[in-house]
Design an enzyme around this catalytic site. Structure first.
Site, PDB file in Angstrom:
ATOM      1  N   ASN A   1     -29.278  13.199  31.361  1.00  0.00           N
ATOM      2  CA  ASN A   1     -28.168  14.151  31.158  1.00  0.00           C
ATOM      3  C   ASN A   1     -28.140  14.609  29.708  1.00  0.00           C
ATOM      4  OD1 ASN A   1     -25.712  15.554  31.845  1.00  0.00           O
ATOM      5  ND2 ASN A   1     -24.565  13.936  30.807  1.00  0.00           N
TER       6      ASN A   1
ATOM      7  N   MET B   1     -21.380  19.341  36.800  1.00  0.00           N
ATOM      8  CA  MET B   1     -20.037  18.858  36.517  1.00  0.00           C
ATOM      9  C   MET B   1     -19.477  17.986  37.639  1.00  0.00           C
ATOM     10  SD  MET B   1     -19.720  19.766  33.538  1.00  0.00           S
ATOM     11  CE  MET B   1     -19.958  20.987  32.259  1.00  0.00           C
ATOM     12  N   ARG B   2     -20.254  16.968  37.979  1.00  0.00           N
ATOM     13  CA  ARG B   2     -19.781  15.982  38.944  1.00  0.00           C
ATOM     14  C   ARG B   2     -20.100  14.603  38.402  1.00  0.00           C
ATOM     15  NH1 ARG B   2     -18.726  17.234  44.310  1.00  0.00           N
ATOM     16  NH2 ARG B   2     -19.201  15.082  44.887  1.00  0.00           N
TER      17      ARG B   2
ATOM     18  N   HIS C   1     -25.382  15.848  26.850  1.00  0.00           N
ATOM     19  CA  HIS C   1     -23.937  15.759  26.629  1.00  0.00           C
ATOM     20  C   HIS C   1     -23.598  16.413  25.288  1.00  0.00           C
ATOM     21  CE1 HIS C   1     -19.940  14.084  27.107  1.00  0.00           C
ATOM     22  NE2 HIS C   1     -19.996  13.640  25.867  1.00  0.00           N
TER      23      HIS C   1
ATOM     24  N   GLY D   1     -26.142  27.734  33.248  1.00  0.00           N
ATOM     25  CA  GLY D   1     -27.568  27.423  33.335  1.00  0.00           C
ATOM     26  C   GLY D   1     -28.392  27.739  32.100  1.00  0.00           C
ATOM     27  N   SER D   2     -27.762  27.731  30.917  1.00  0.00           N
ATOM     28  CA  SER D   2     -28.574  28.034  29.727  1.00  0.00           C
ATOM     29  C   SER D   2     -29.556  26.890  29.434  1.00  0.00           C
ATOM     30  CB  SER D   2     -27.704  28.344  28.505  1.00  0.00           C
ATOM     31  OG  SER D   2     -27.043  27.193  28.035  1.00  0.00           O
ATOM     32  N   ASN D   3     -29.177  25.660  29.705  1.00  0.00           N
ATOM     33  CA  ASN D   3     -30.131  24.551  29.529  1.00  0.00           C
ATOM     34  C   ASN D   3     -31.258  24.631  30.559  1.00  0.00           C
ATOM     35  OD1 ASN D   3     -29.497  22.479  27.321  1.00  0.00           O
ATOM     36  ND2 ASN D   3     -27.472  22.924  28.179  1.00  0.00           N
TER      37      ASN D   3
HETATM   38  C1  GAR Z   1     -23.656  22.151  28.102  1.00  0.00           C
HETATM   39  O1  GAR Z   1     -22.981  22.290  26.877  1.00  0.00           O
HETATM   40  C2  GAR Z   1     -23.758  20.667  28.456  1.00  0.00           C
HETATM   41  O2  GAR Z   1     -23.959  19.838  27.345  1.00  0.00           O
HETATM   42  C3  GAR Z   1     -22.403  20.440  29.075  1.00  0.00           C
HETATM   43  O3  GAR Z   1     -22.176  21.576  29.868  1.00  0.00           O
HETATM   44  C4  GAR Z   1     -22.806  22.694  29.260  1.00  0.00           C
HETATM   45  C5  GAR Z   1     -23.656  23.399  30.303  1.00  0.00           C
HETATM   46  O4  GAR Z   1     -24.134  24.612  29.804  1.00  0.00           O
HETATM   47  N1  GAR Z   1     -22.369  19.238  29.861  1.00  0.00           N
HETATM   48  C6  GAR Z   1     -21.319  18.435  29.909  1.00  0.00           C
HETATM   49  O5  GAR Z   1     -20.267  18.672  29.339  1.00  0.00           O
HETATM   50  C7  GAR Z   1     -21.498  17.194  30.772  1.00  0.00           C
HETATM   51  N2  GAR Z   1     -20.441  16.256  30.507  1.00  0.00           N
HETATM   52  P1  GAR Z   1     -25.274  25.414  30.556  1.00  0.00           P
HETATM   53  O6  GAR Z   1     -24.825  25.578  32.013  1.00  0.00           O
HETATM   54  O7  GAR Z   1     -25.331  26.735  29.859  1.00  0.00           O
HETATM   55  O8  GAR Z   1     -26.545  24.613  30.429  1.00  0.00           O
END
Ligand code: GAR
Length: 196
Positions: free
Chosen positions: A108, A91-92, A110, A12-14
Site C-alpha cells: 500500500n 479505500m477499503r 500511504h 488513479g494517479s498512482n
Molecule cells: C493517494 O494520495 C494515496 O496515498 C491515498 O489515496 C490517494 C489516491 O490517489 N491513499 C490513502 O489515503 C490510503 N489510506 P490516486 O487515486 O490518484 O492514486
C-alpha cells in the site's frame, strides 16, 4: 515478470505512474499489470485500465459484510493469478479473508508516516497541523490499519505550501516517484522472511 493487480477506488494517479513505470521505467521487465480492480464501478482508474487494454474487475459496495465482500472479490481476482496486490488509493479496510489470501504480498502507499498518522486524510492532517514536511510511506498490509512493515519512505517538503491542493500536489509527486521504485525493490529483493 511478476503479475501485479492494482486496486484503486478513485482518480488513479498512482495507477498511471505504476503503469508508466512498467512500460519504460523502474518496473520495466520486472512487473506487468494484469488487472485493475475497484469497489467503484465509475472510478477513473477503471476507465484508464480499459483504455490501456488491462483487464478490470469492479465489485460495488453491497449489503454483504466485509468478509463476504472480500471473499467474493478474492474469487474474482484469482483467475488473473496476481503475484502481488498493489493498493493505490483503494479505500477499503481489508478483512482477514483478503489479507490471508495474499499474506505478505499486499503493498500500500500511504500519504503520511504510518507511525504517526493512519487511515484517511493524510494530507489534510499535514495541512491542518502546518507541518513543514510530511512523509509518504510504502508498506506491506497486515491485519491492522496501516500497521504493516514499512518498505520505503520519502520526505515531502511542505514549506511555503499555502493550500491543501498544494500539499496534495507535492505529496502525490513524491508518491508517483517512490511507489514504482519501492515496488521494484520489493519484487526483486523481497524482505527477509518473505523470500520463497
Ligand atoms: C493517494 O494520495 C494515496 O496515498 C491515498 O489515496 C490517494 C489516491 O490517489 N491513499 C490513502 O489515503 C490510503 N489510506 P490516486 O487515486 O490518484 O492514486
Amino acid at each position: 515478470m511478476k503479475r501485479i493487480a492494482v486496486l484503486a477506488s478513485g482518480r488513479g494517479s498512482n495507477l498511471r505512474a505504476i503503469h508508466a513505470a512498467t512500460m519504460g521505467g523502474a518496473l520495466a521487465g520486472v512487473a506487468k499489470i494484469v488487472l485493475v480492480g475497484s469497489d467503484k464501478p465509475d472510478a477513473p482508474a477503471l476507465a484508464f485500465a480499459v483504455e490501456s487494454g488491462i483487464a478490470t474487475v469492479a465489485q460495488p459496495k453491497n449489503s454483504l459484510g466485509r468478509e463476504a465482500w472480500d471473499a467474493a472479490f478474492v474469487e474474482k481476482l484469482a483467475p488473473h493469478r496476481p503475484d502481488v496486490i498493489v493498493l493505490a488509493g483503494f479505500m477499503r479496510i481489508l478483512s482477514k479473508v483478503f489479507v490471508e489470501a495474499y499474506e505478505g504480498r499486499i503493498v500500500n502507499v500511504h500519504p503520511a508516516d504510518t507511525r504517526k498518522h493512519q487511515g484517511l486524510g493524510g494530507y489534510d492532517y499535514a495541512f491542518r497541523e502546518h507541518l513543514e514536511e510530511t512523509t509518504v510511506t510504502v508498506h506491506l498490509v497486515d491485519h491492522g490499519l496501516d500497521t504493516g512493515p514499512i518498505l520505503a519512505q520519502r520526505t515531502v517538503d511542505l514549506r511555503g505550501a499555502l493550500t491543501l491542493e498544494d500539499v496534495e500536489h507535492r505529496g502525490l509527486a513524491v508518491e508517483h516517484a517512490l511507489y514504482p521504485e519501492a515496488l521494484r525493490e520489493f519484487l526483486i529483493t523481497p524482505p527477509v522472511g518473505l523470500r520463497k
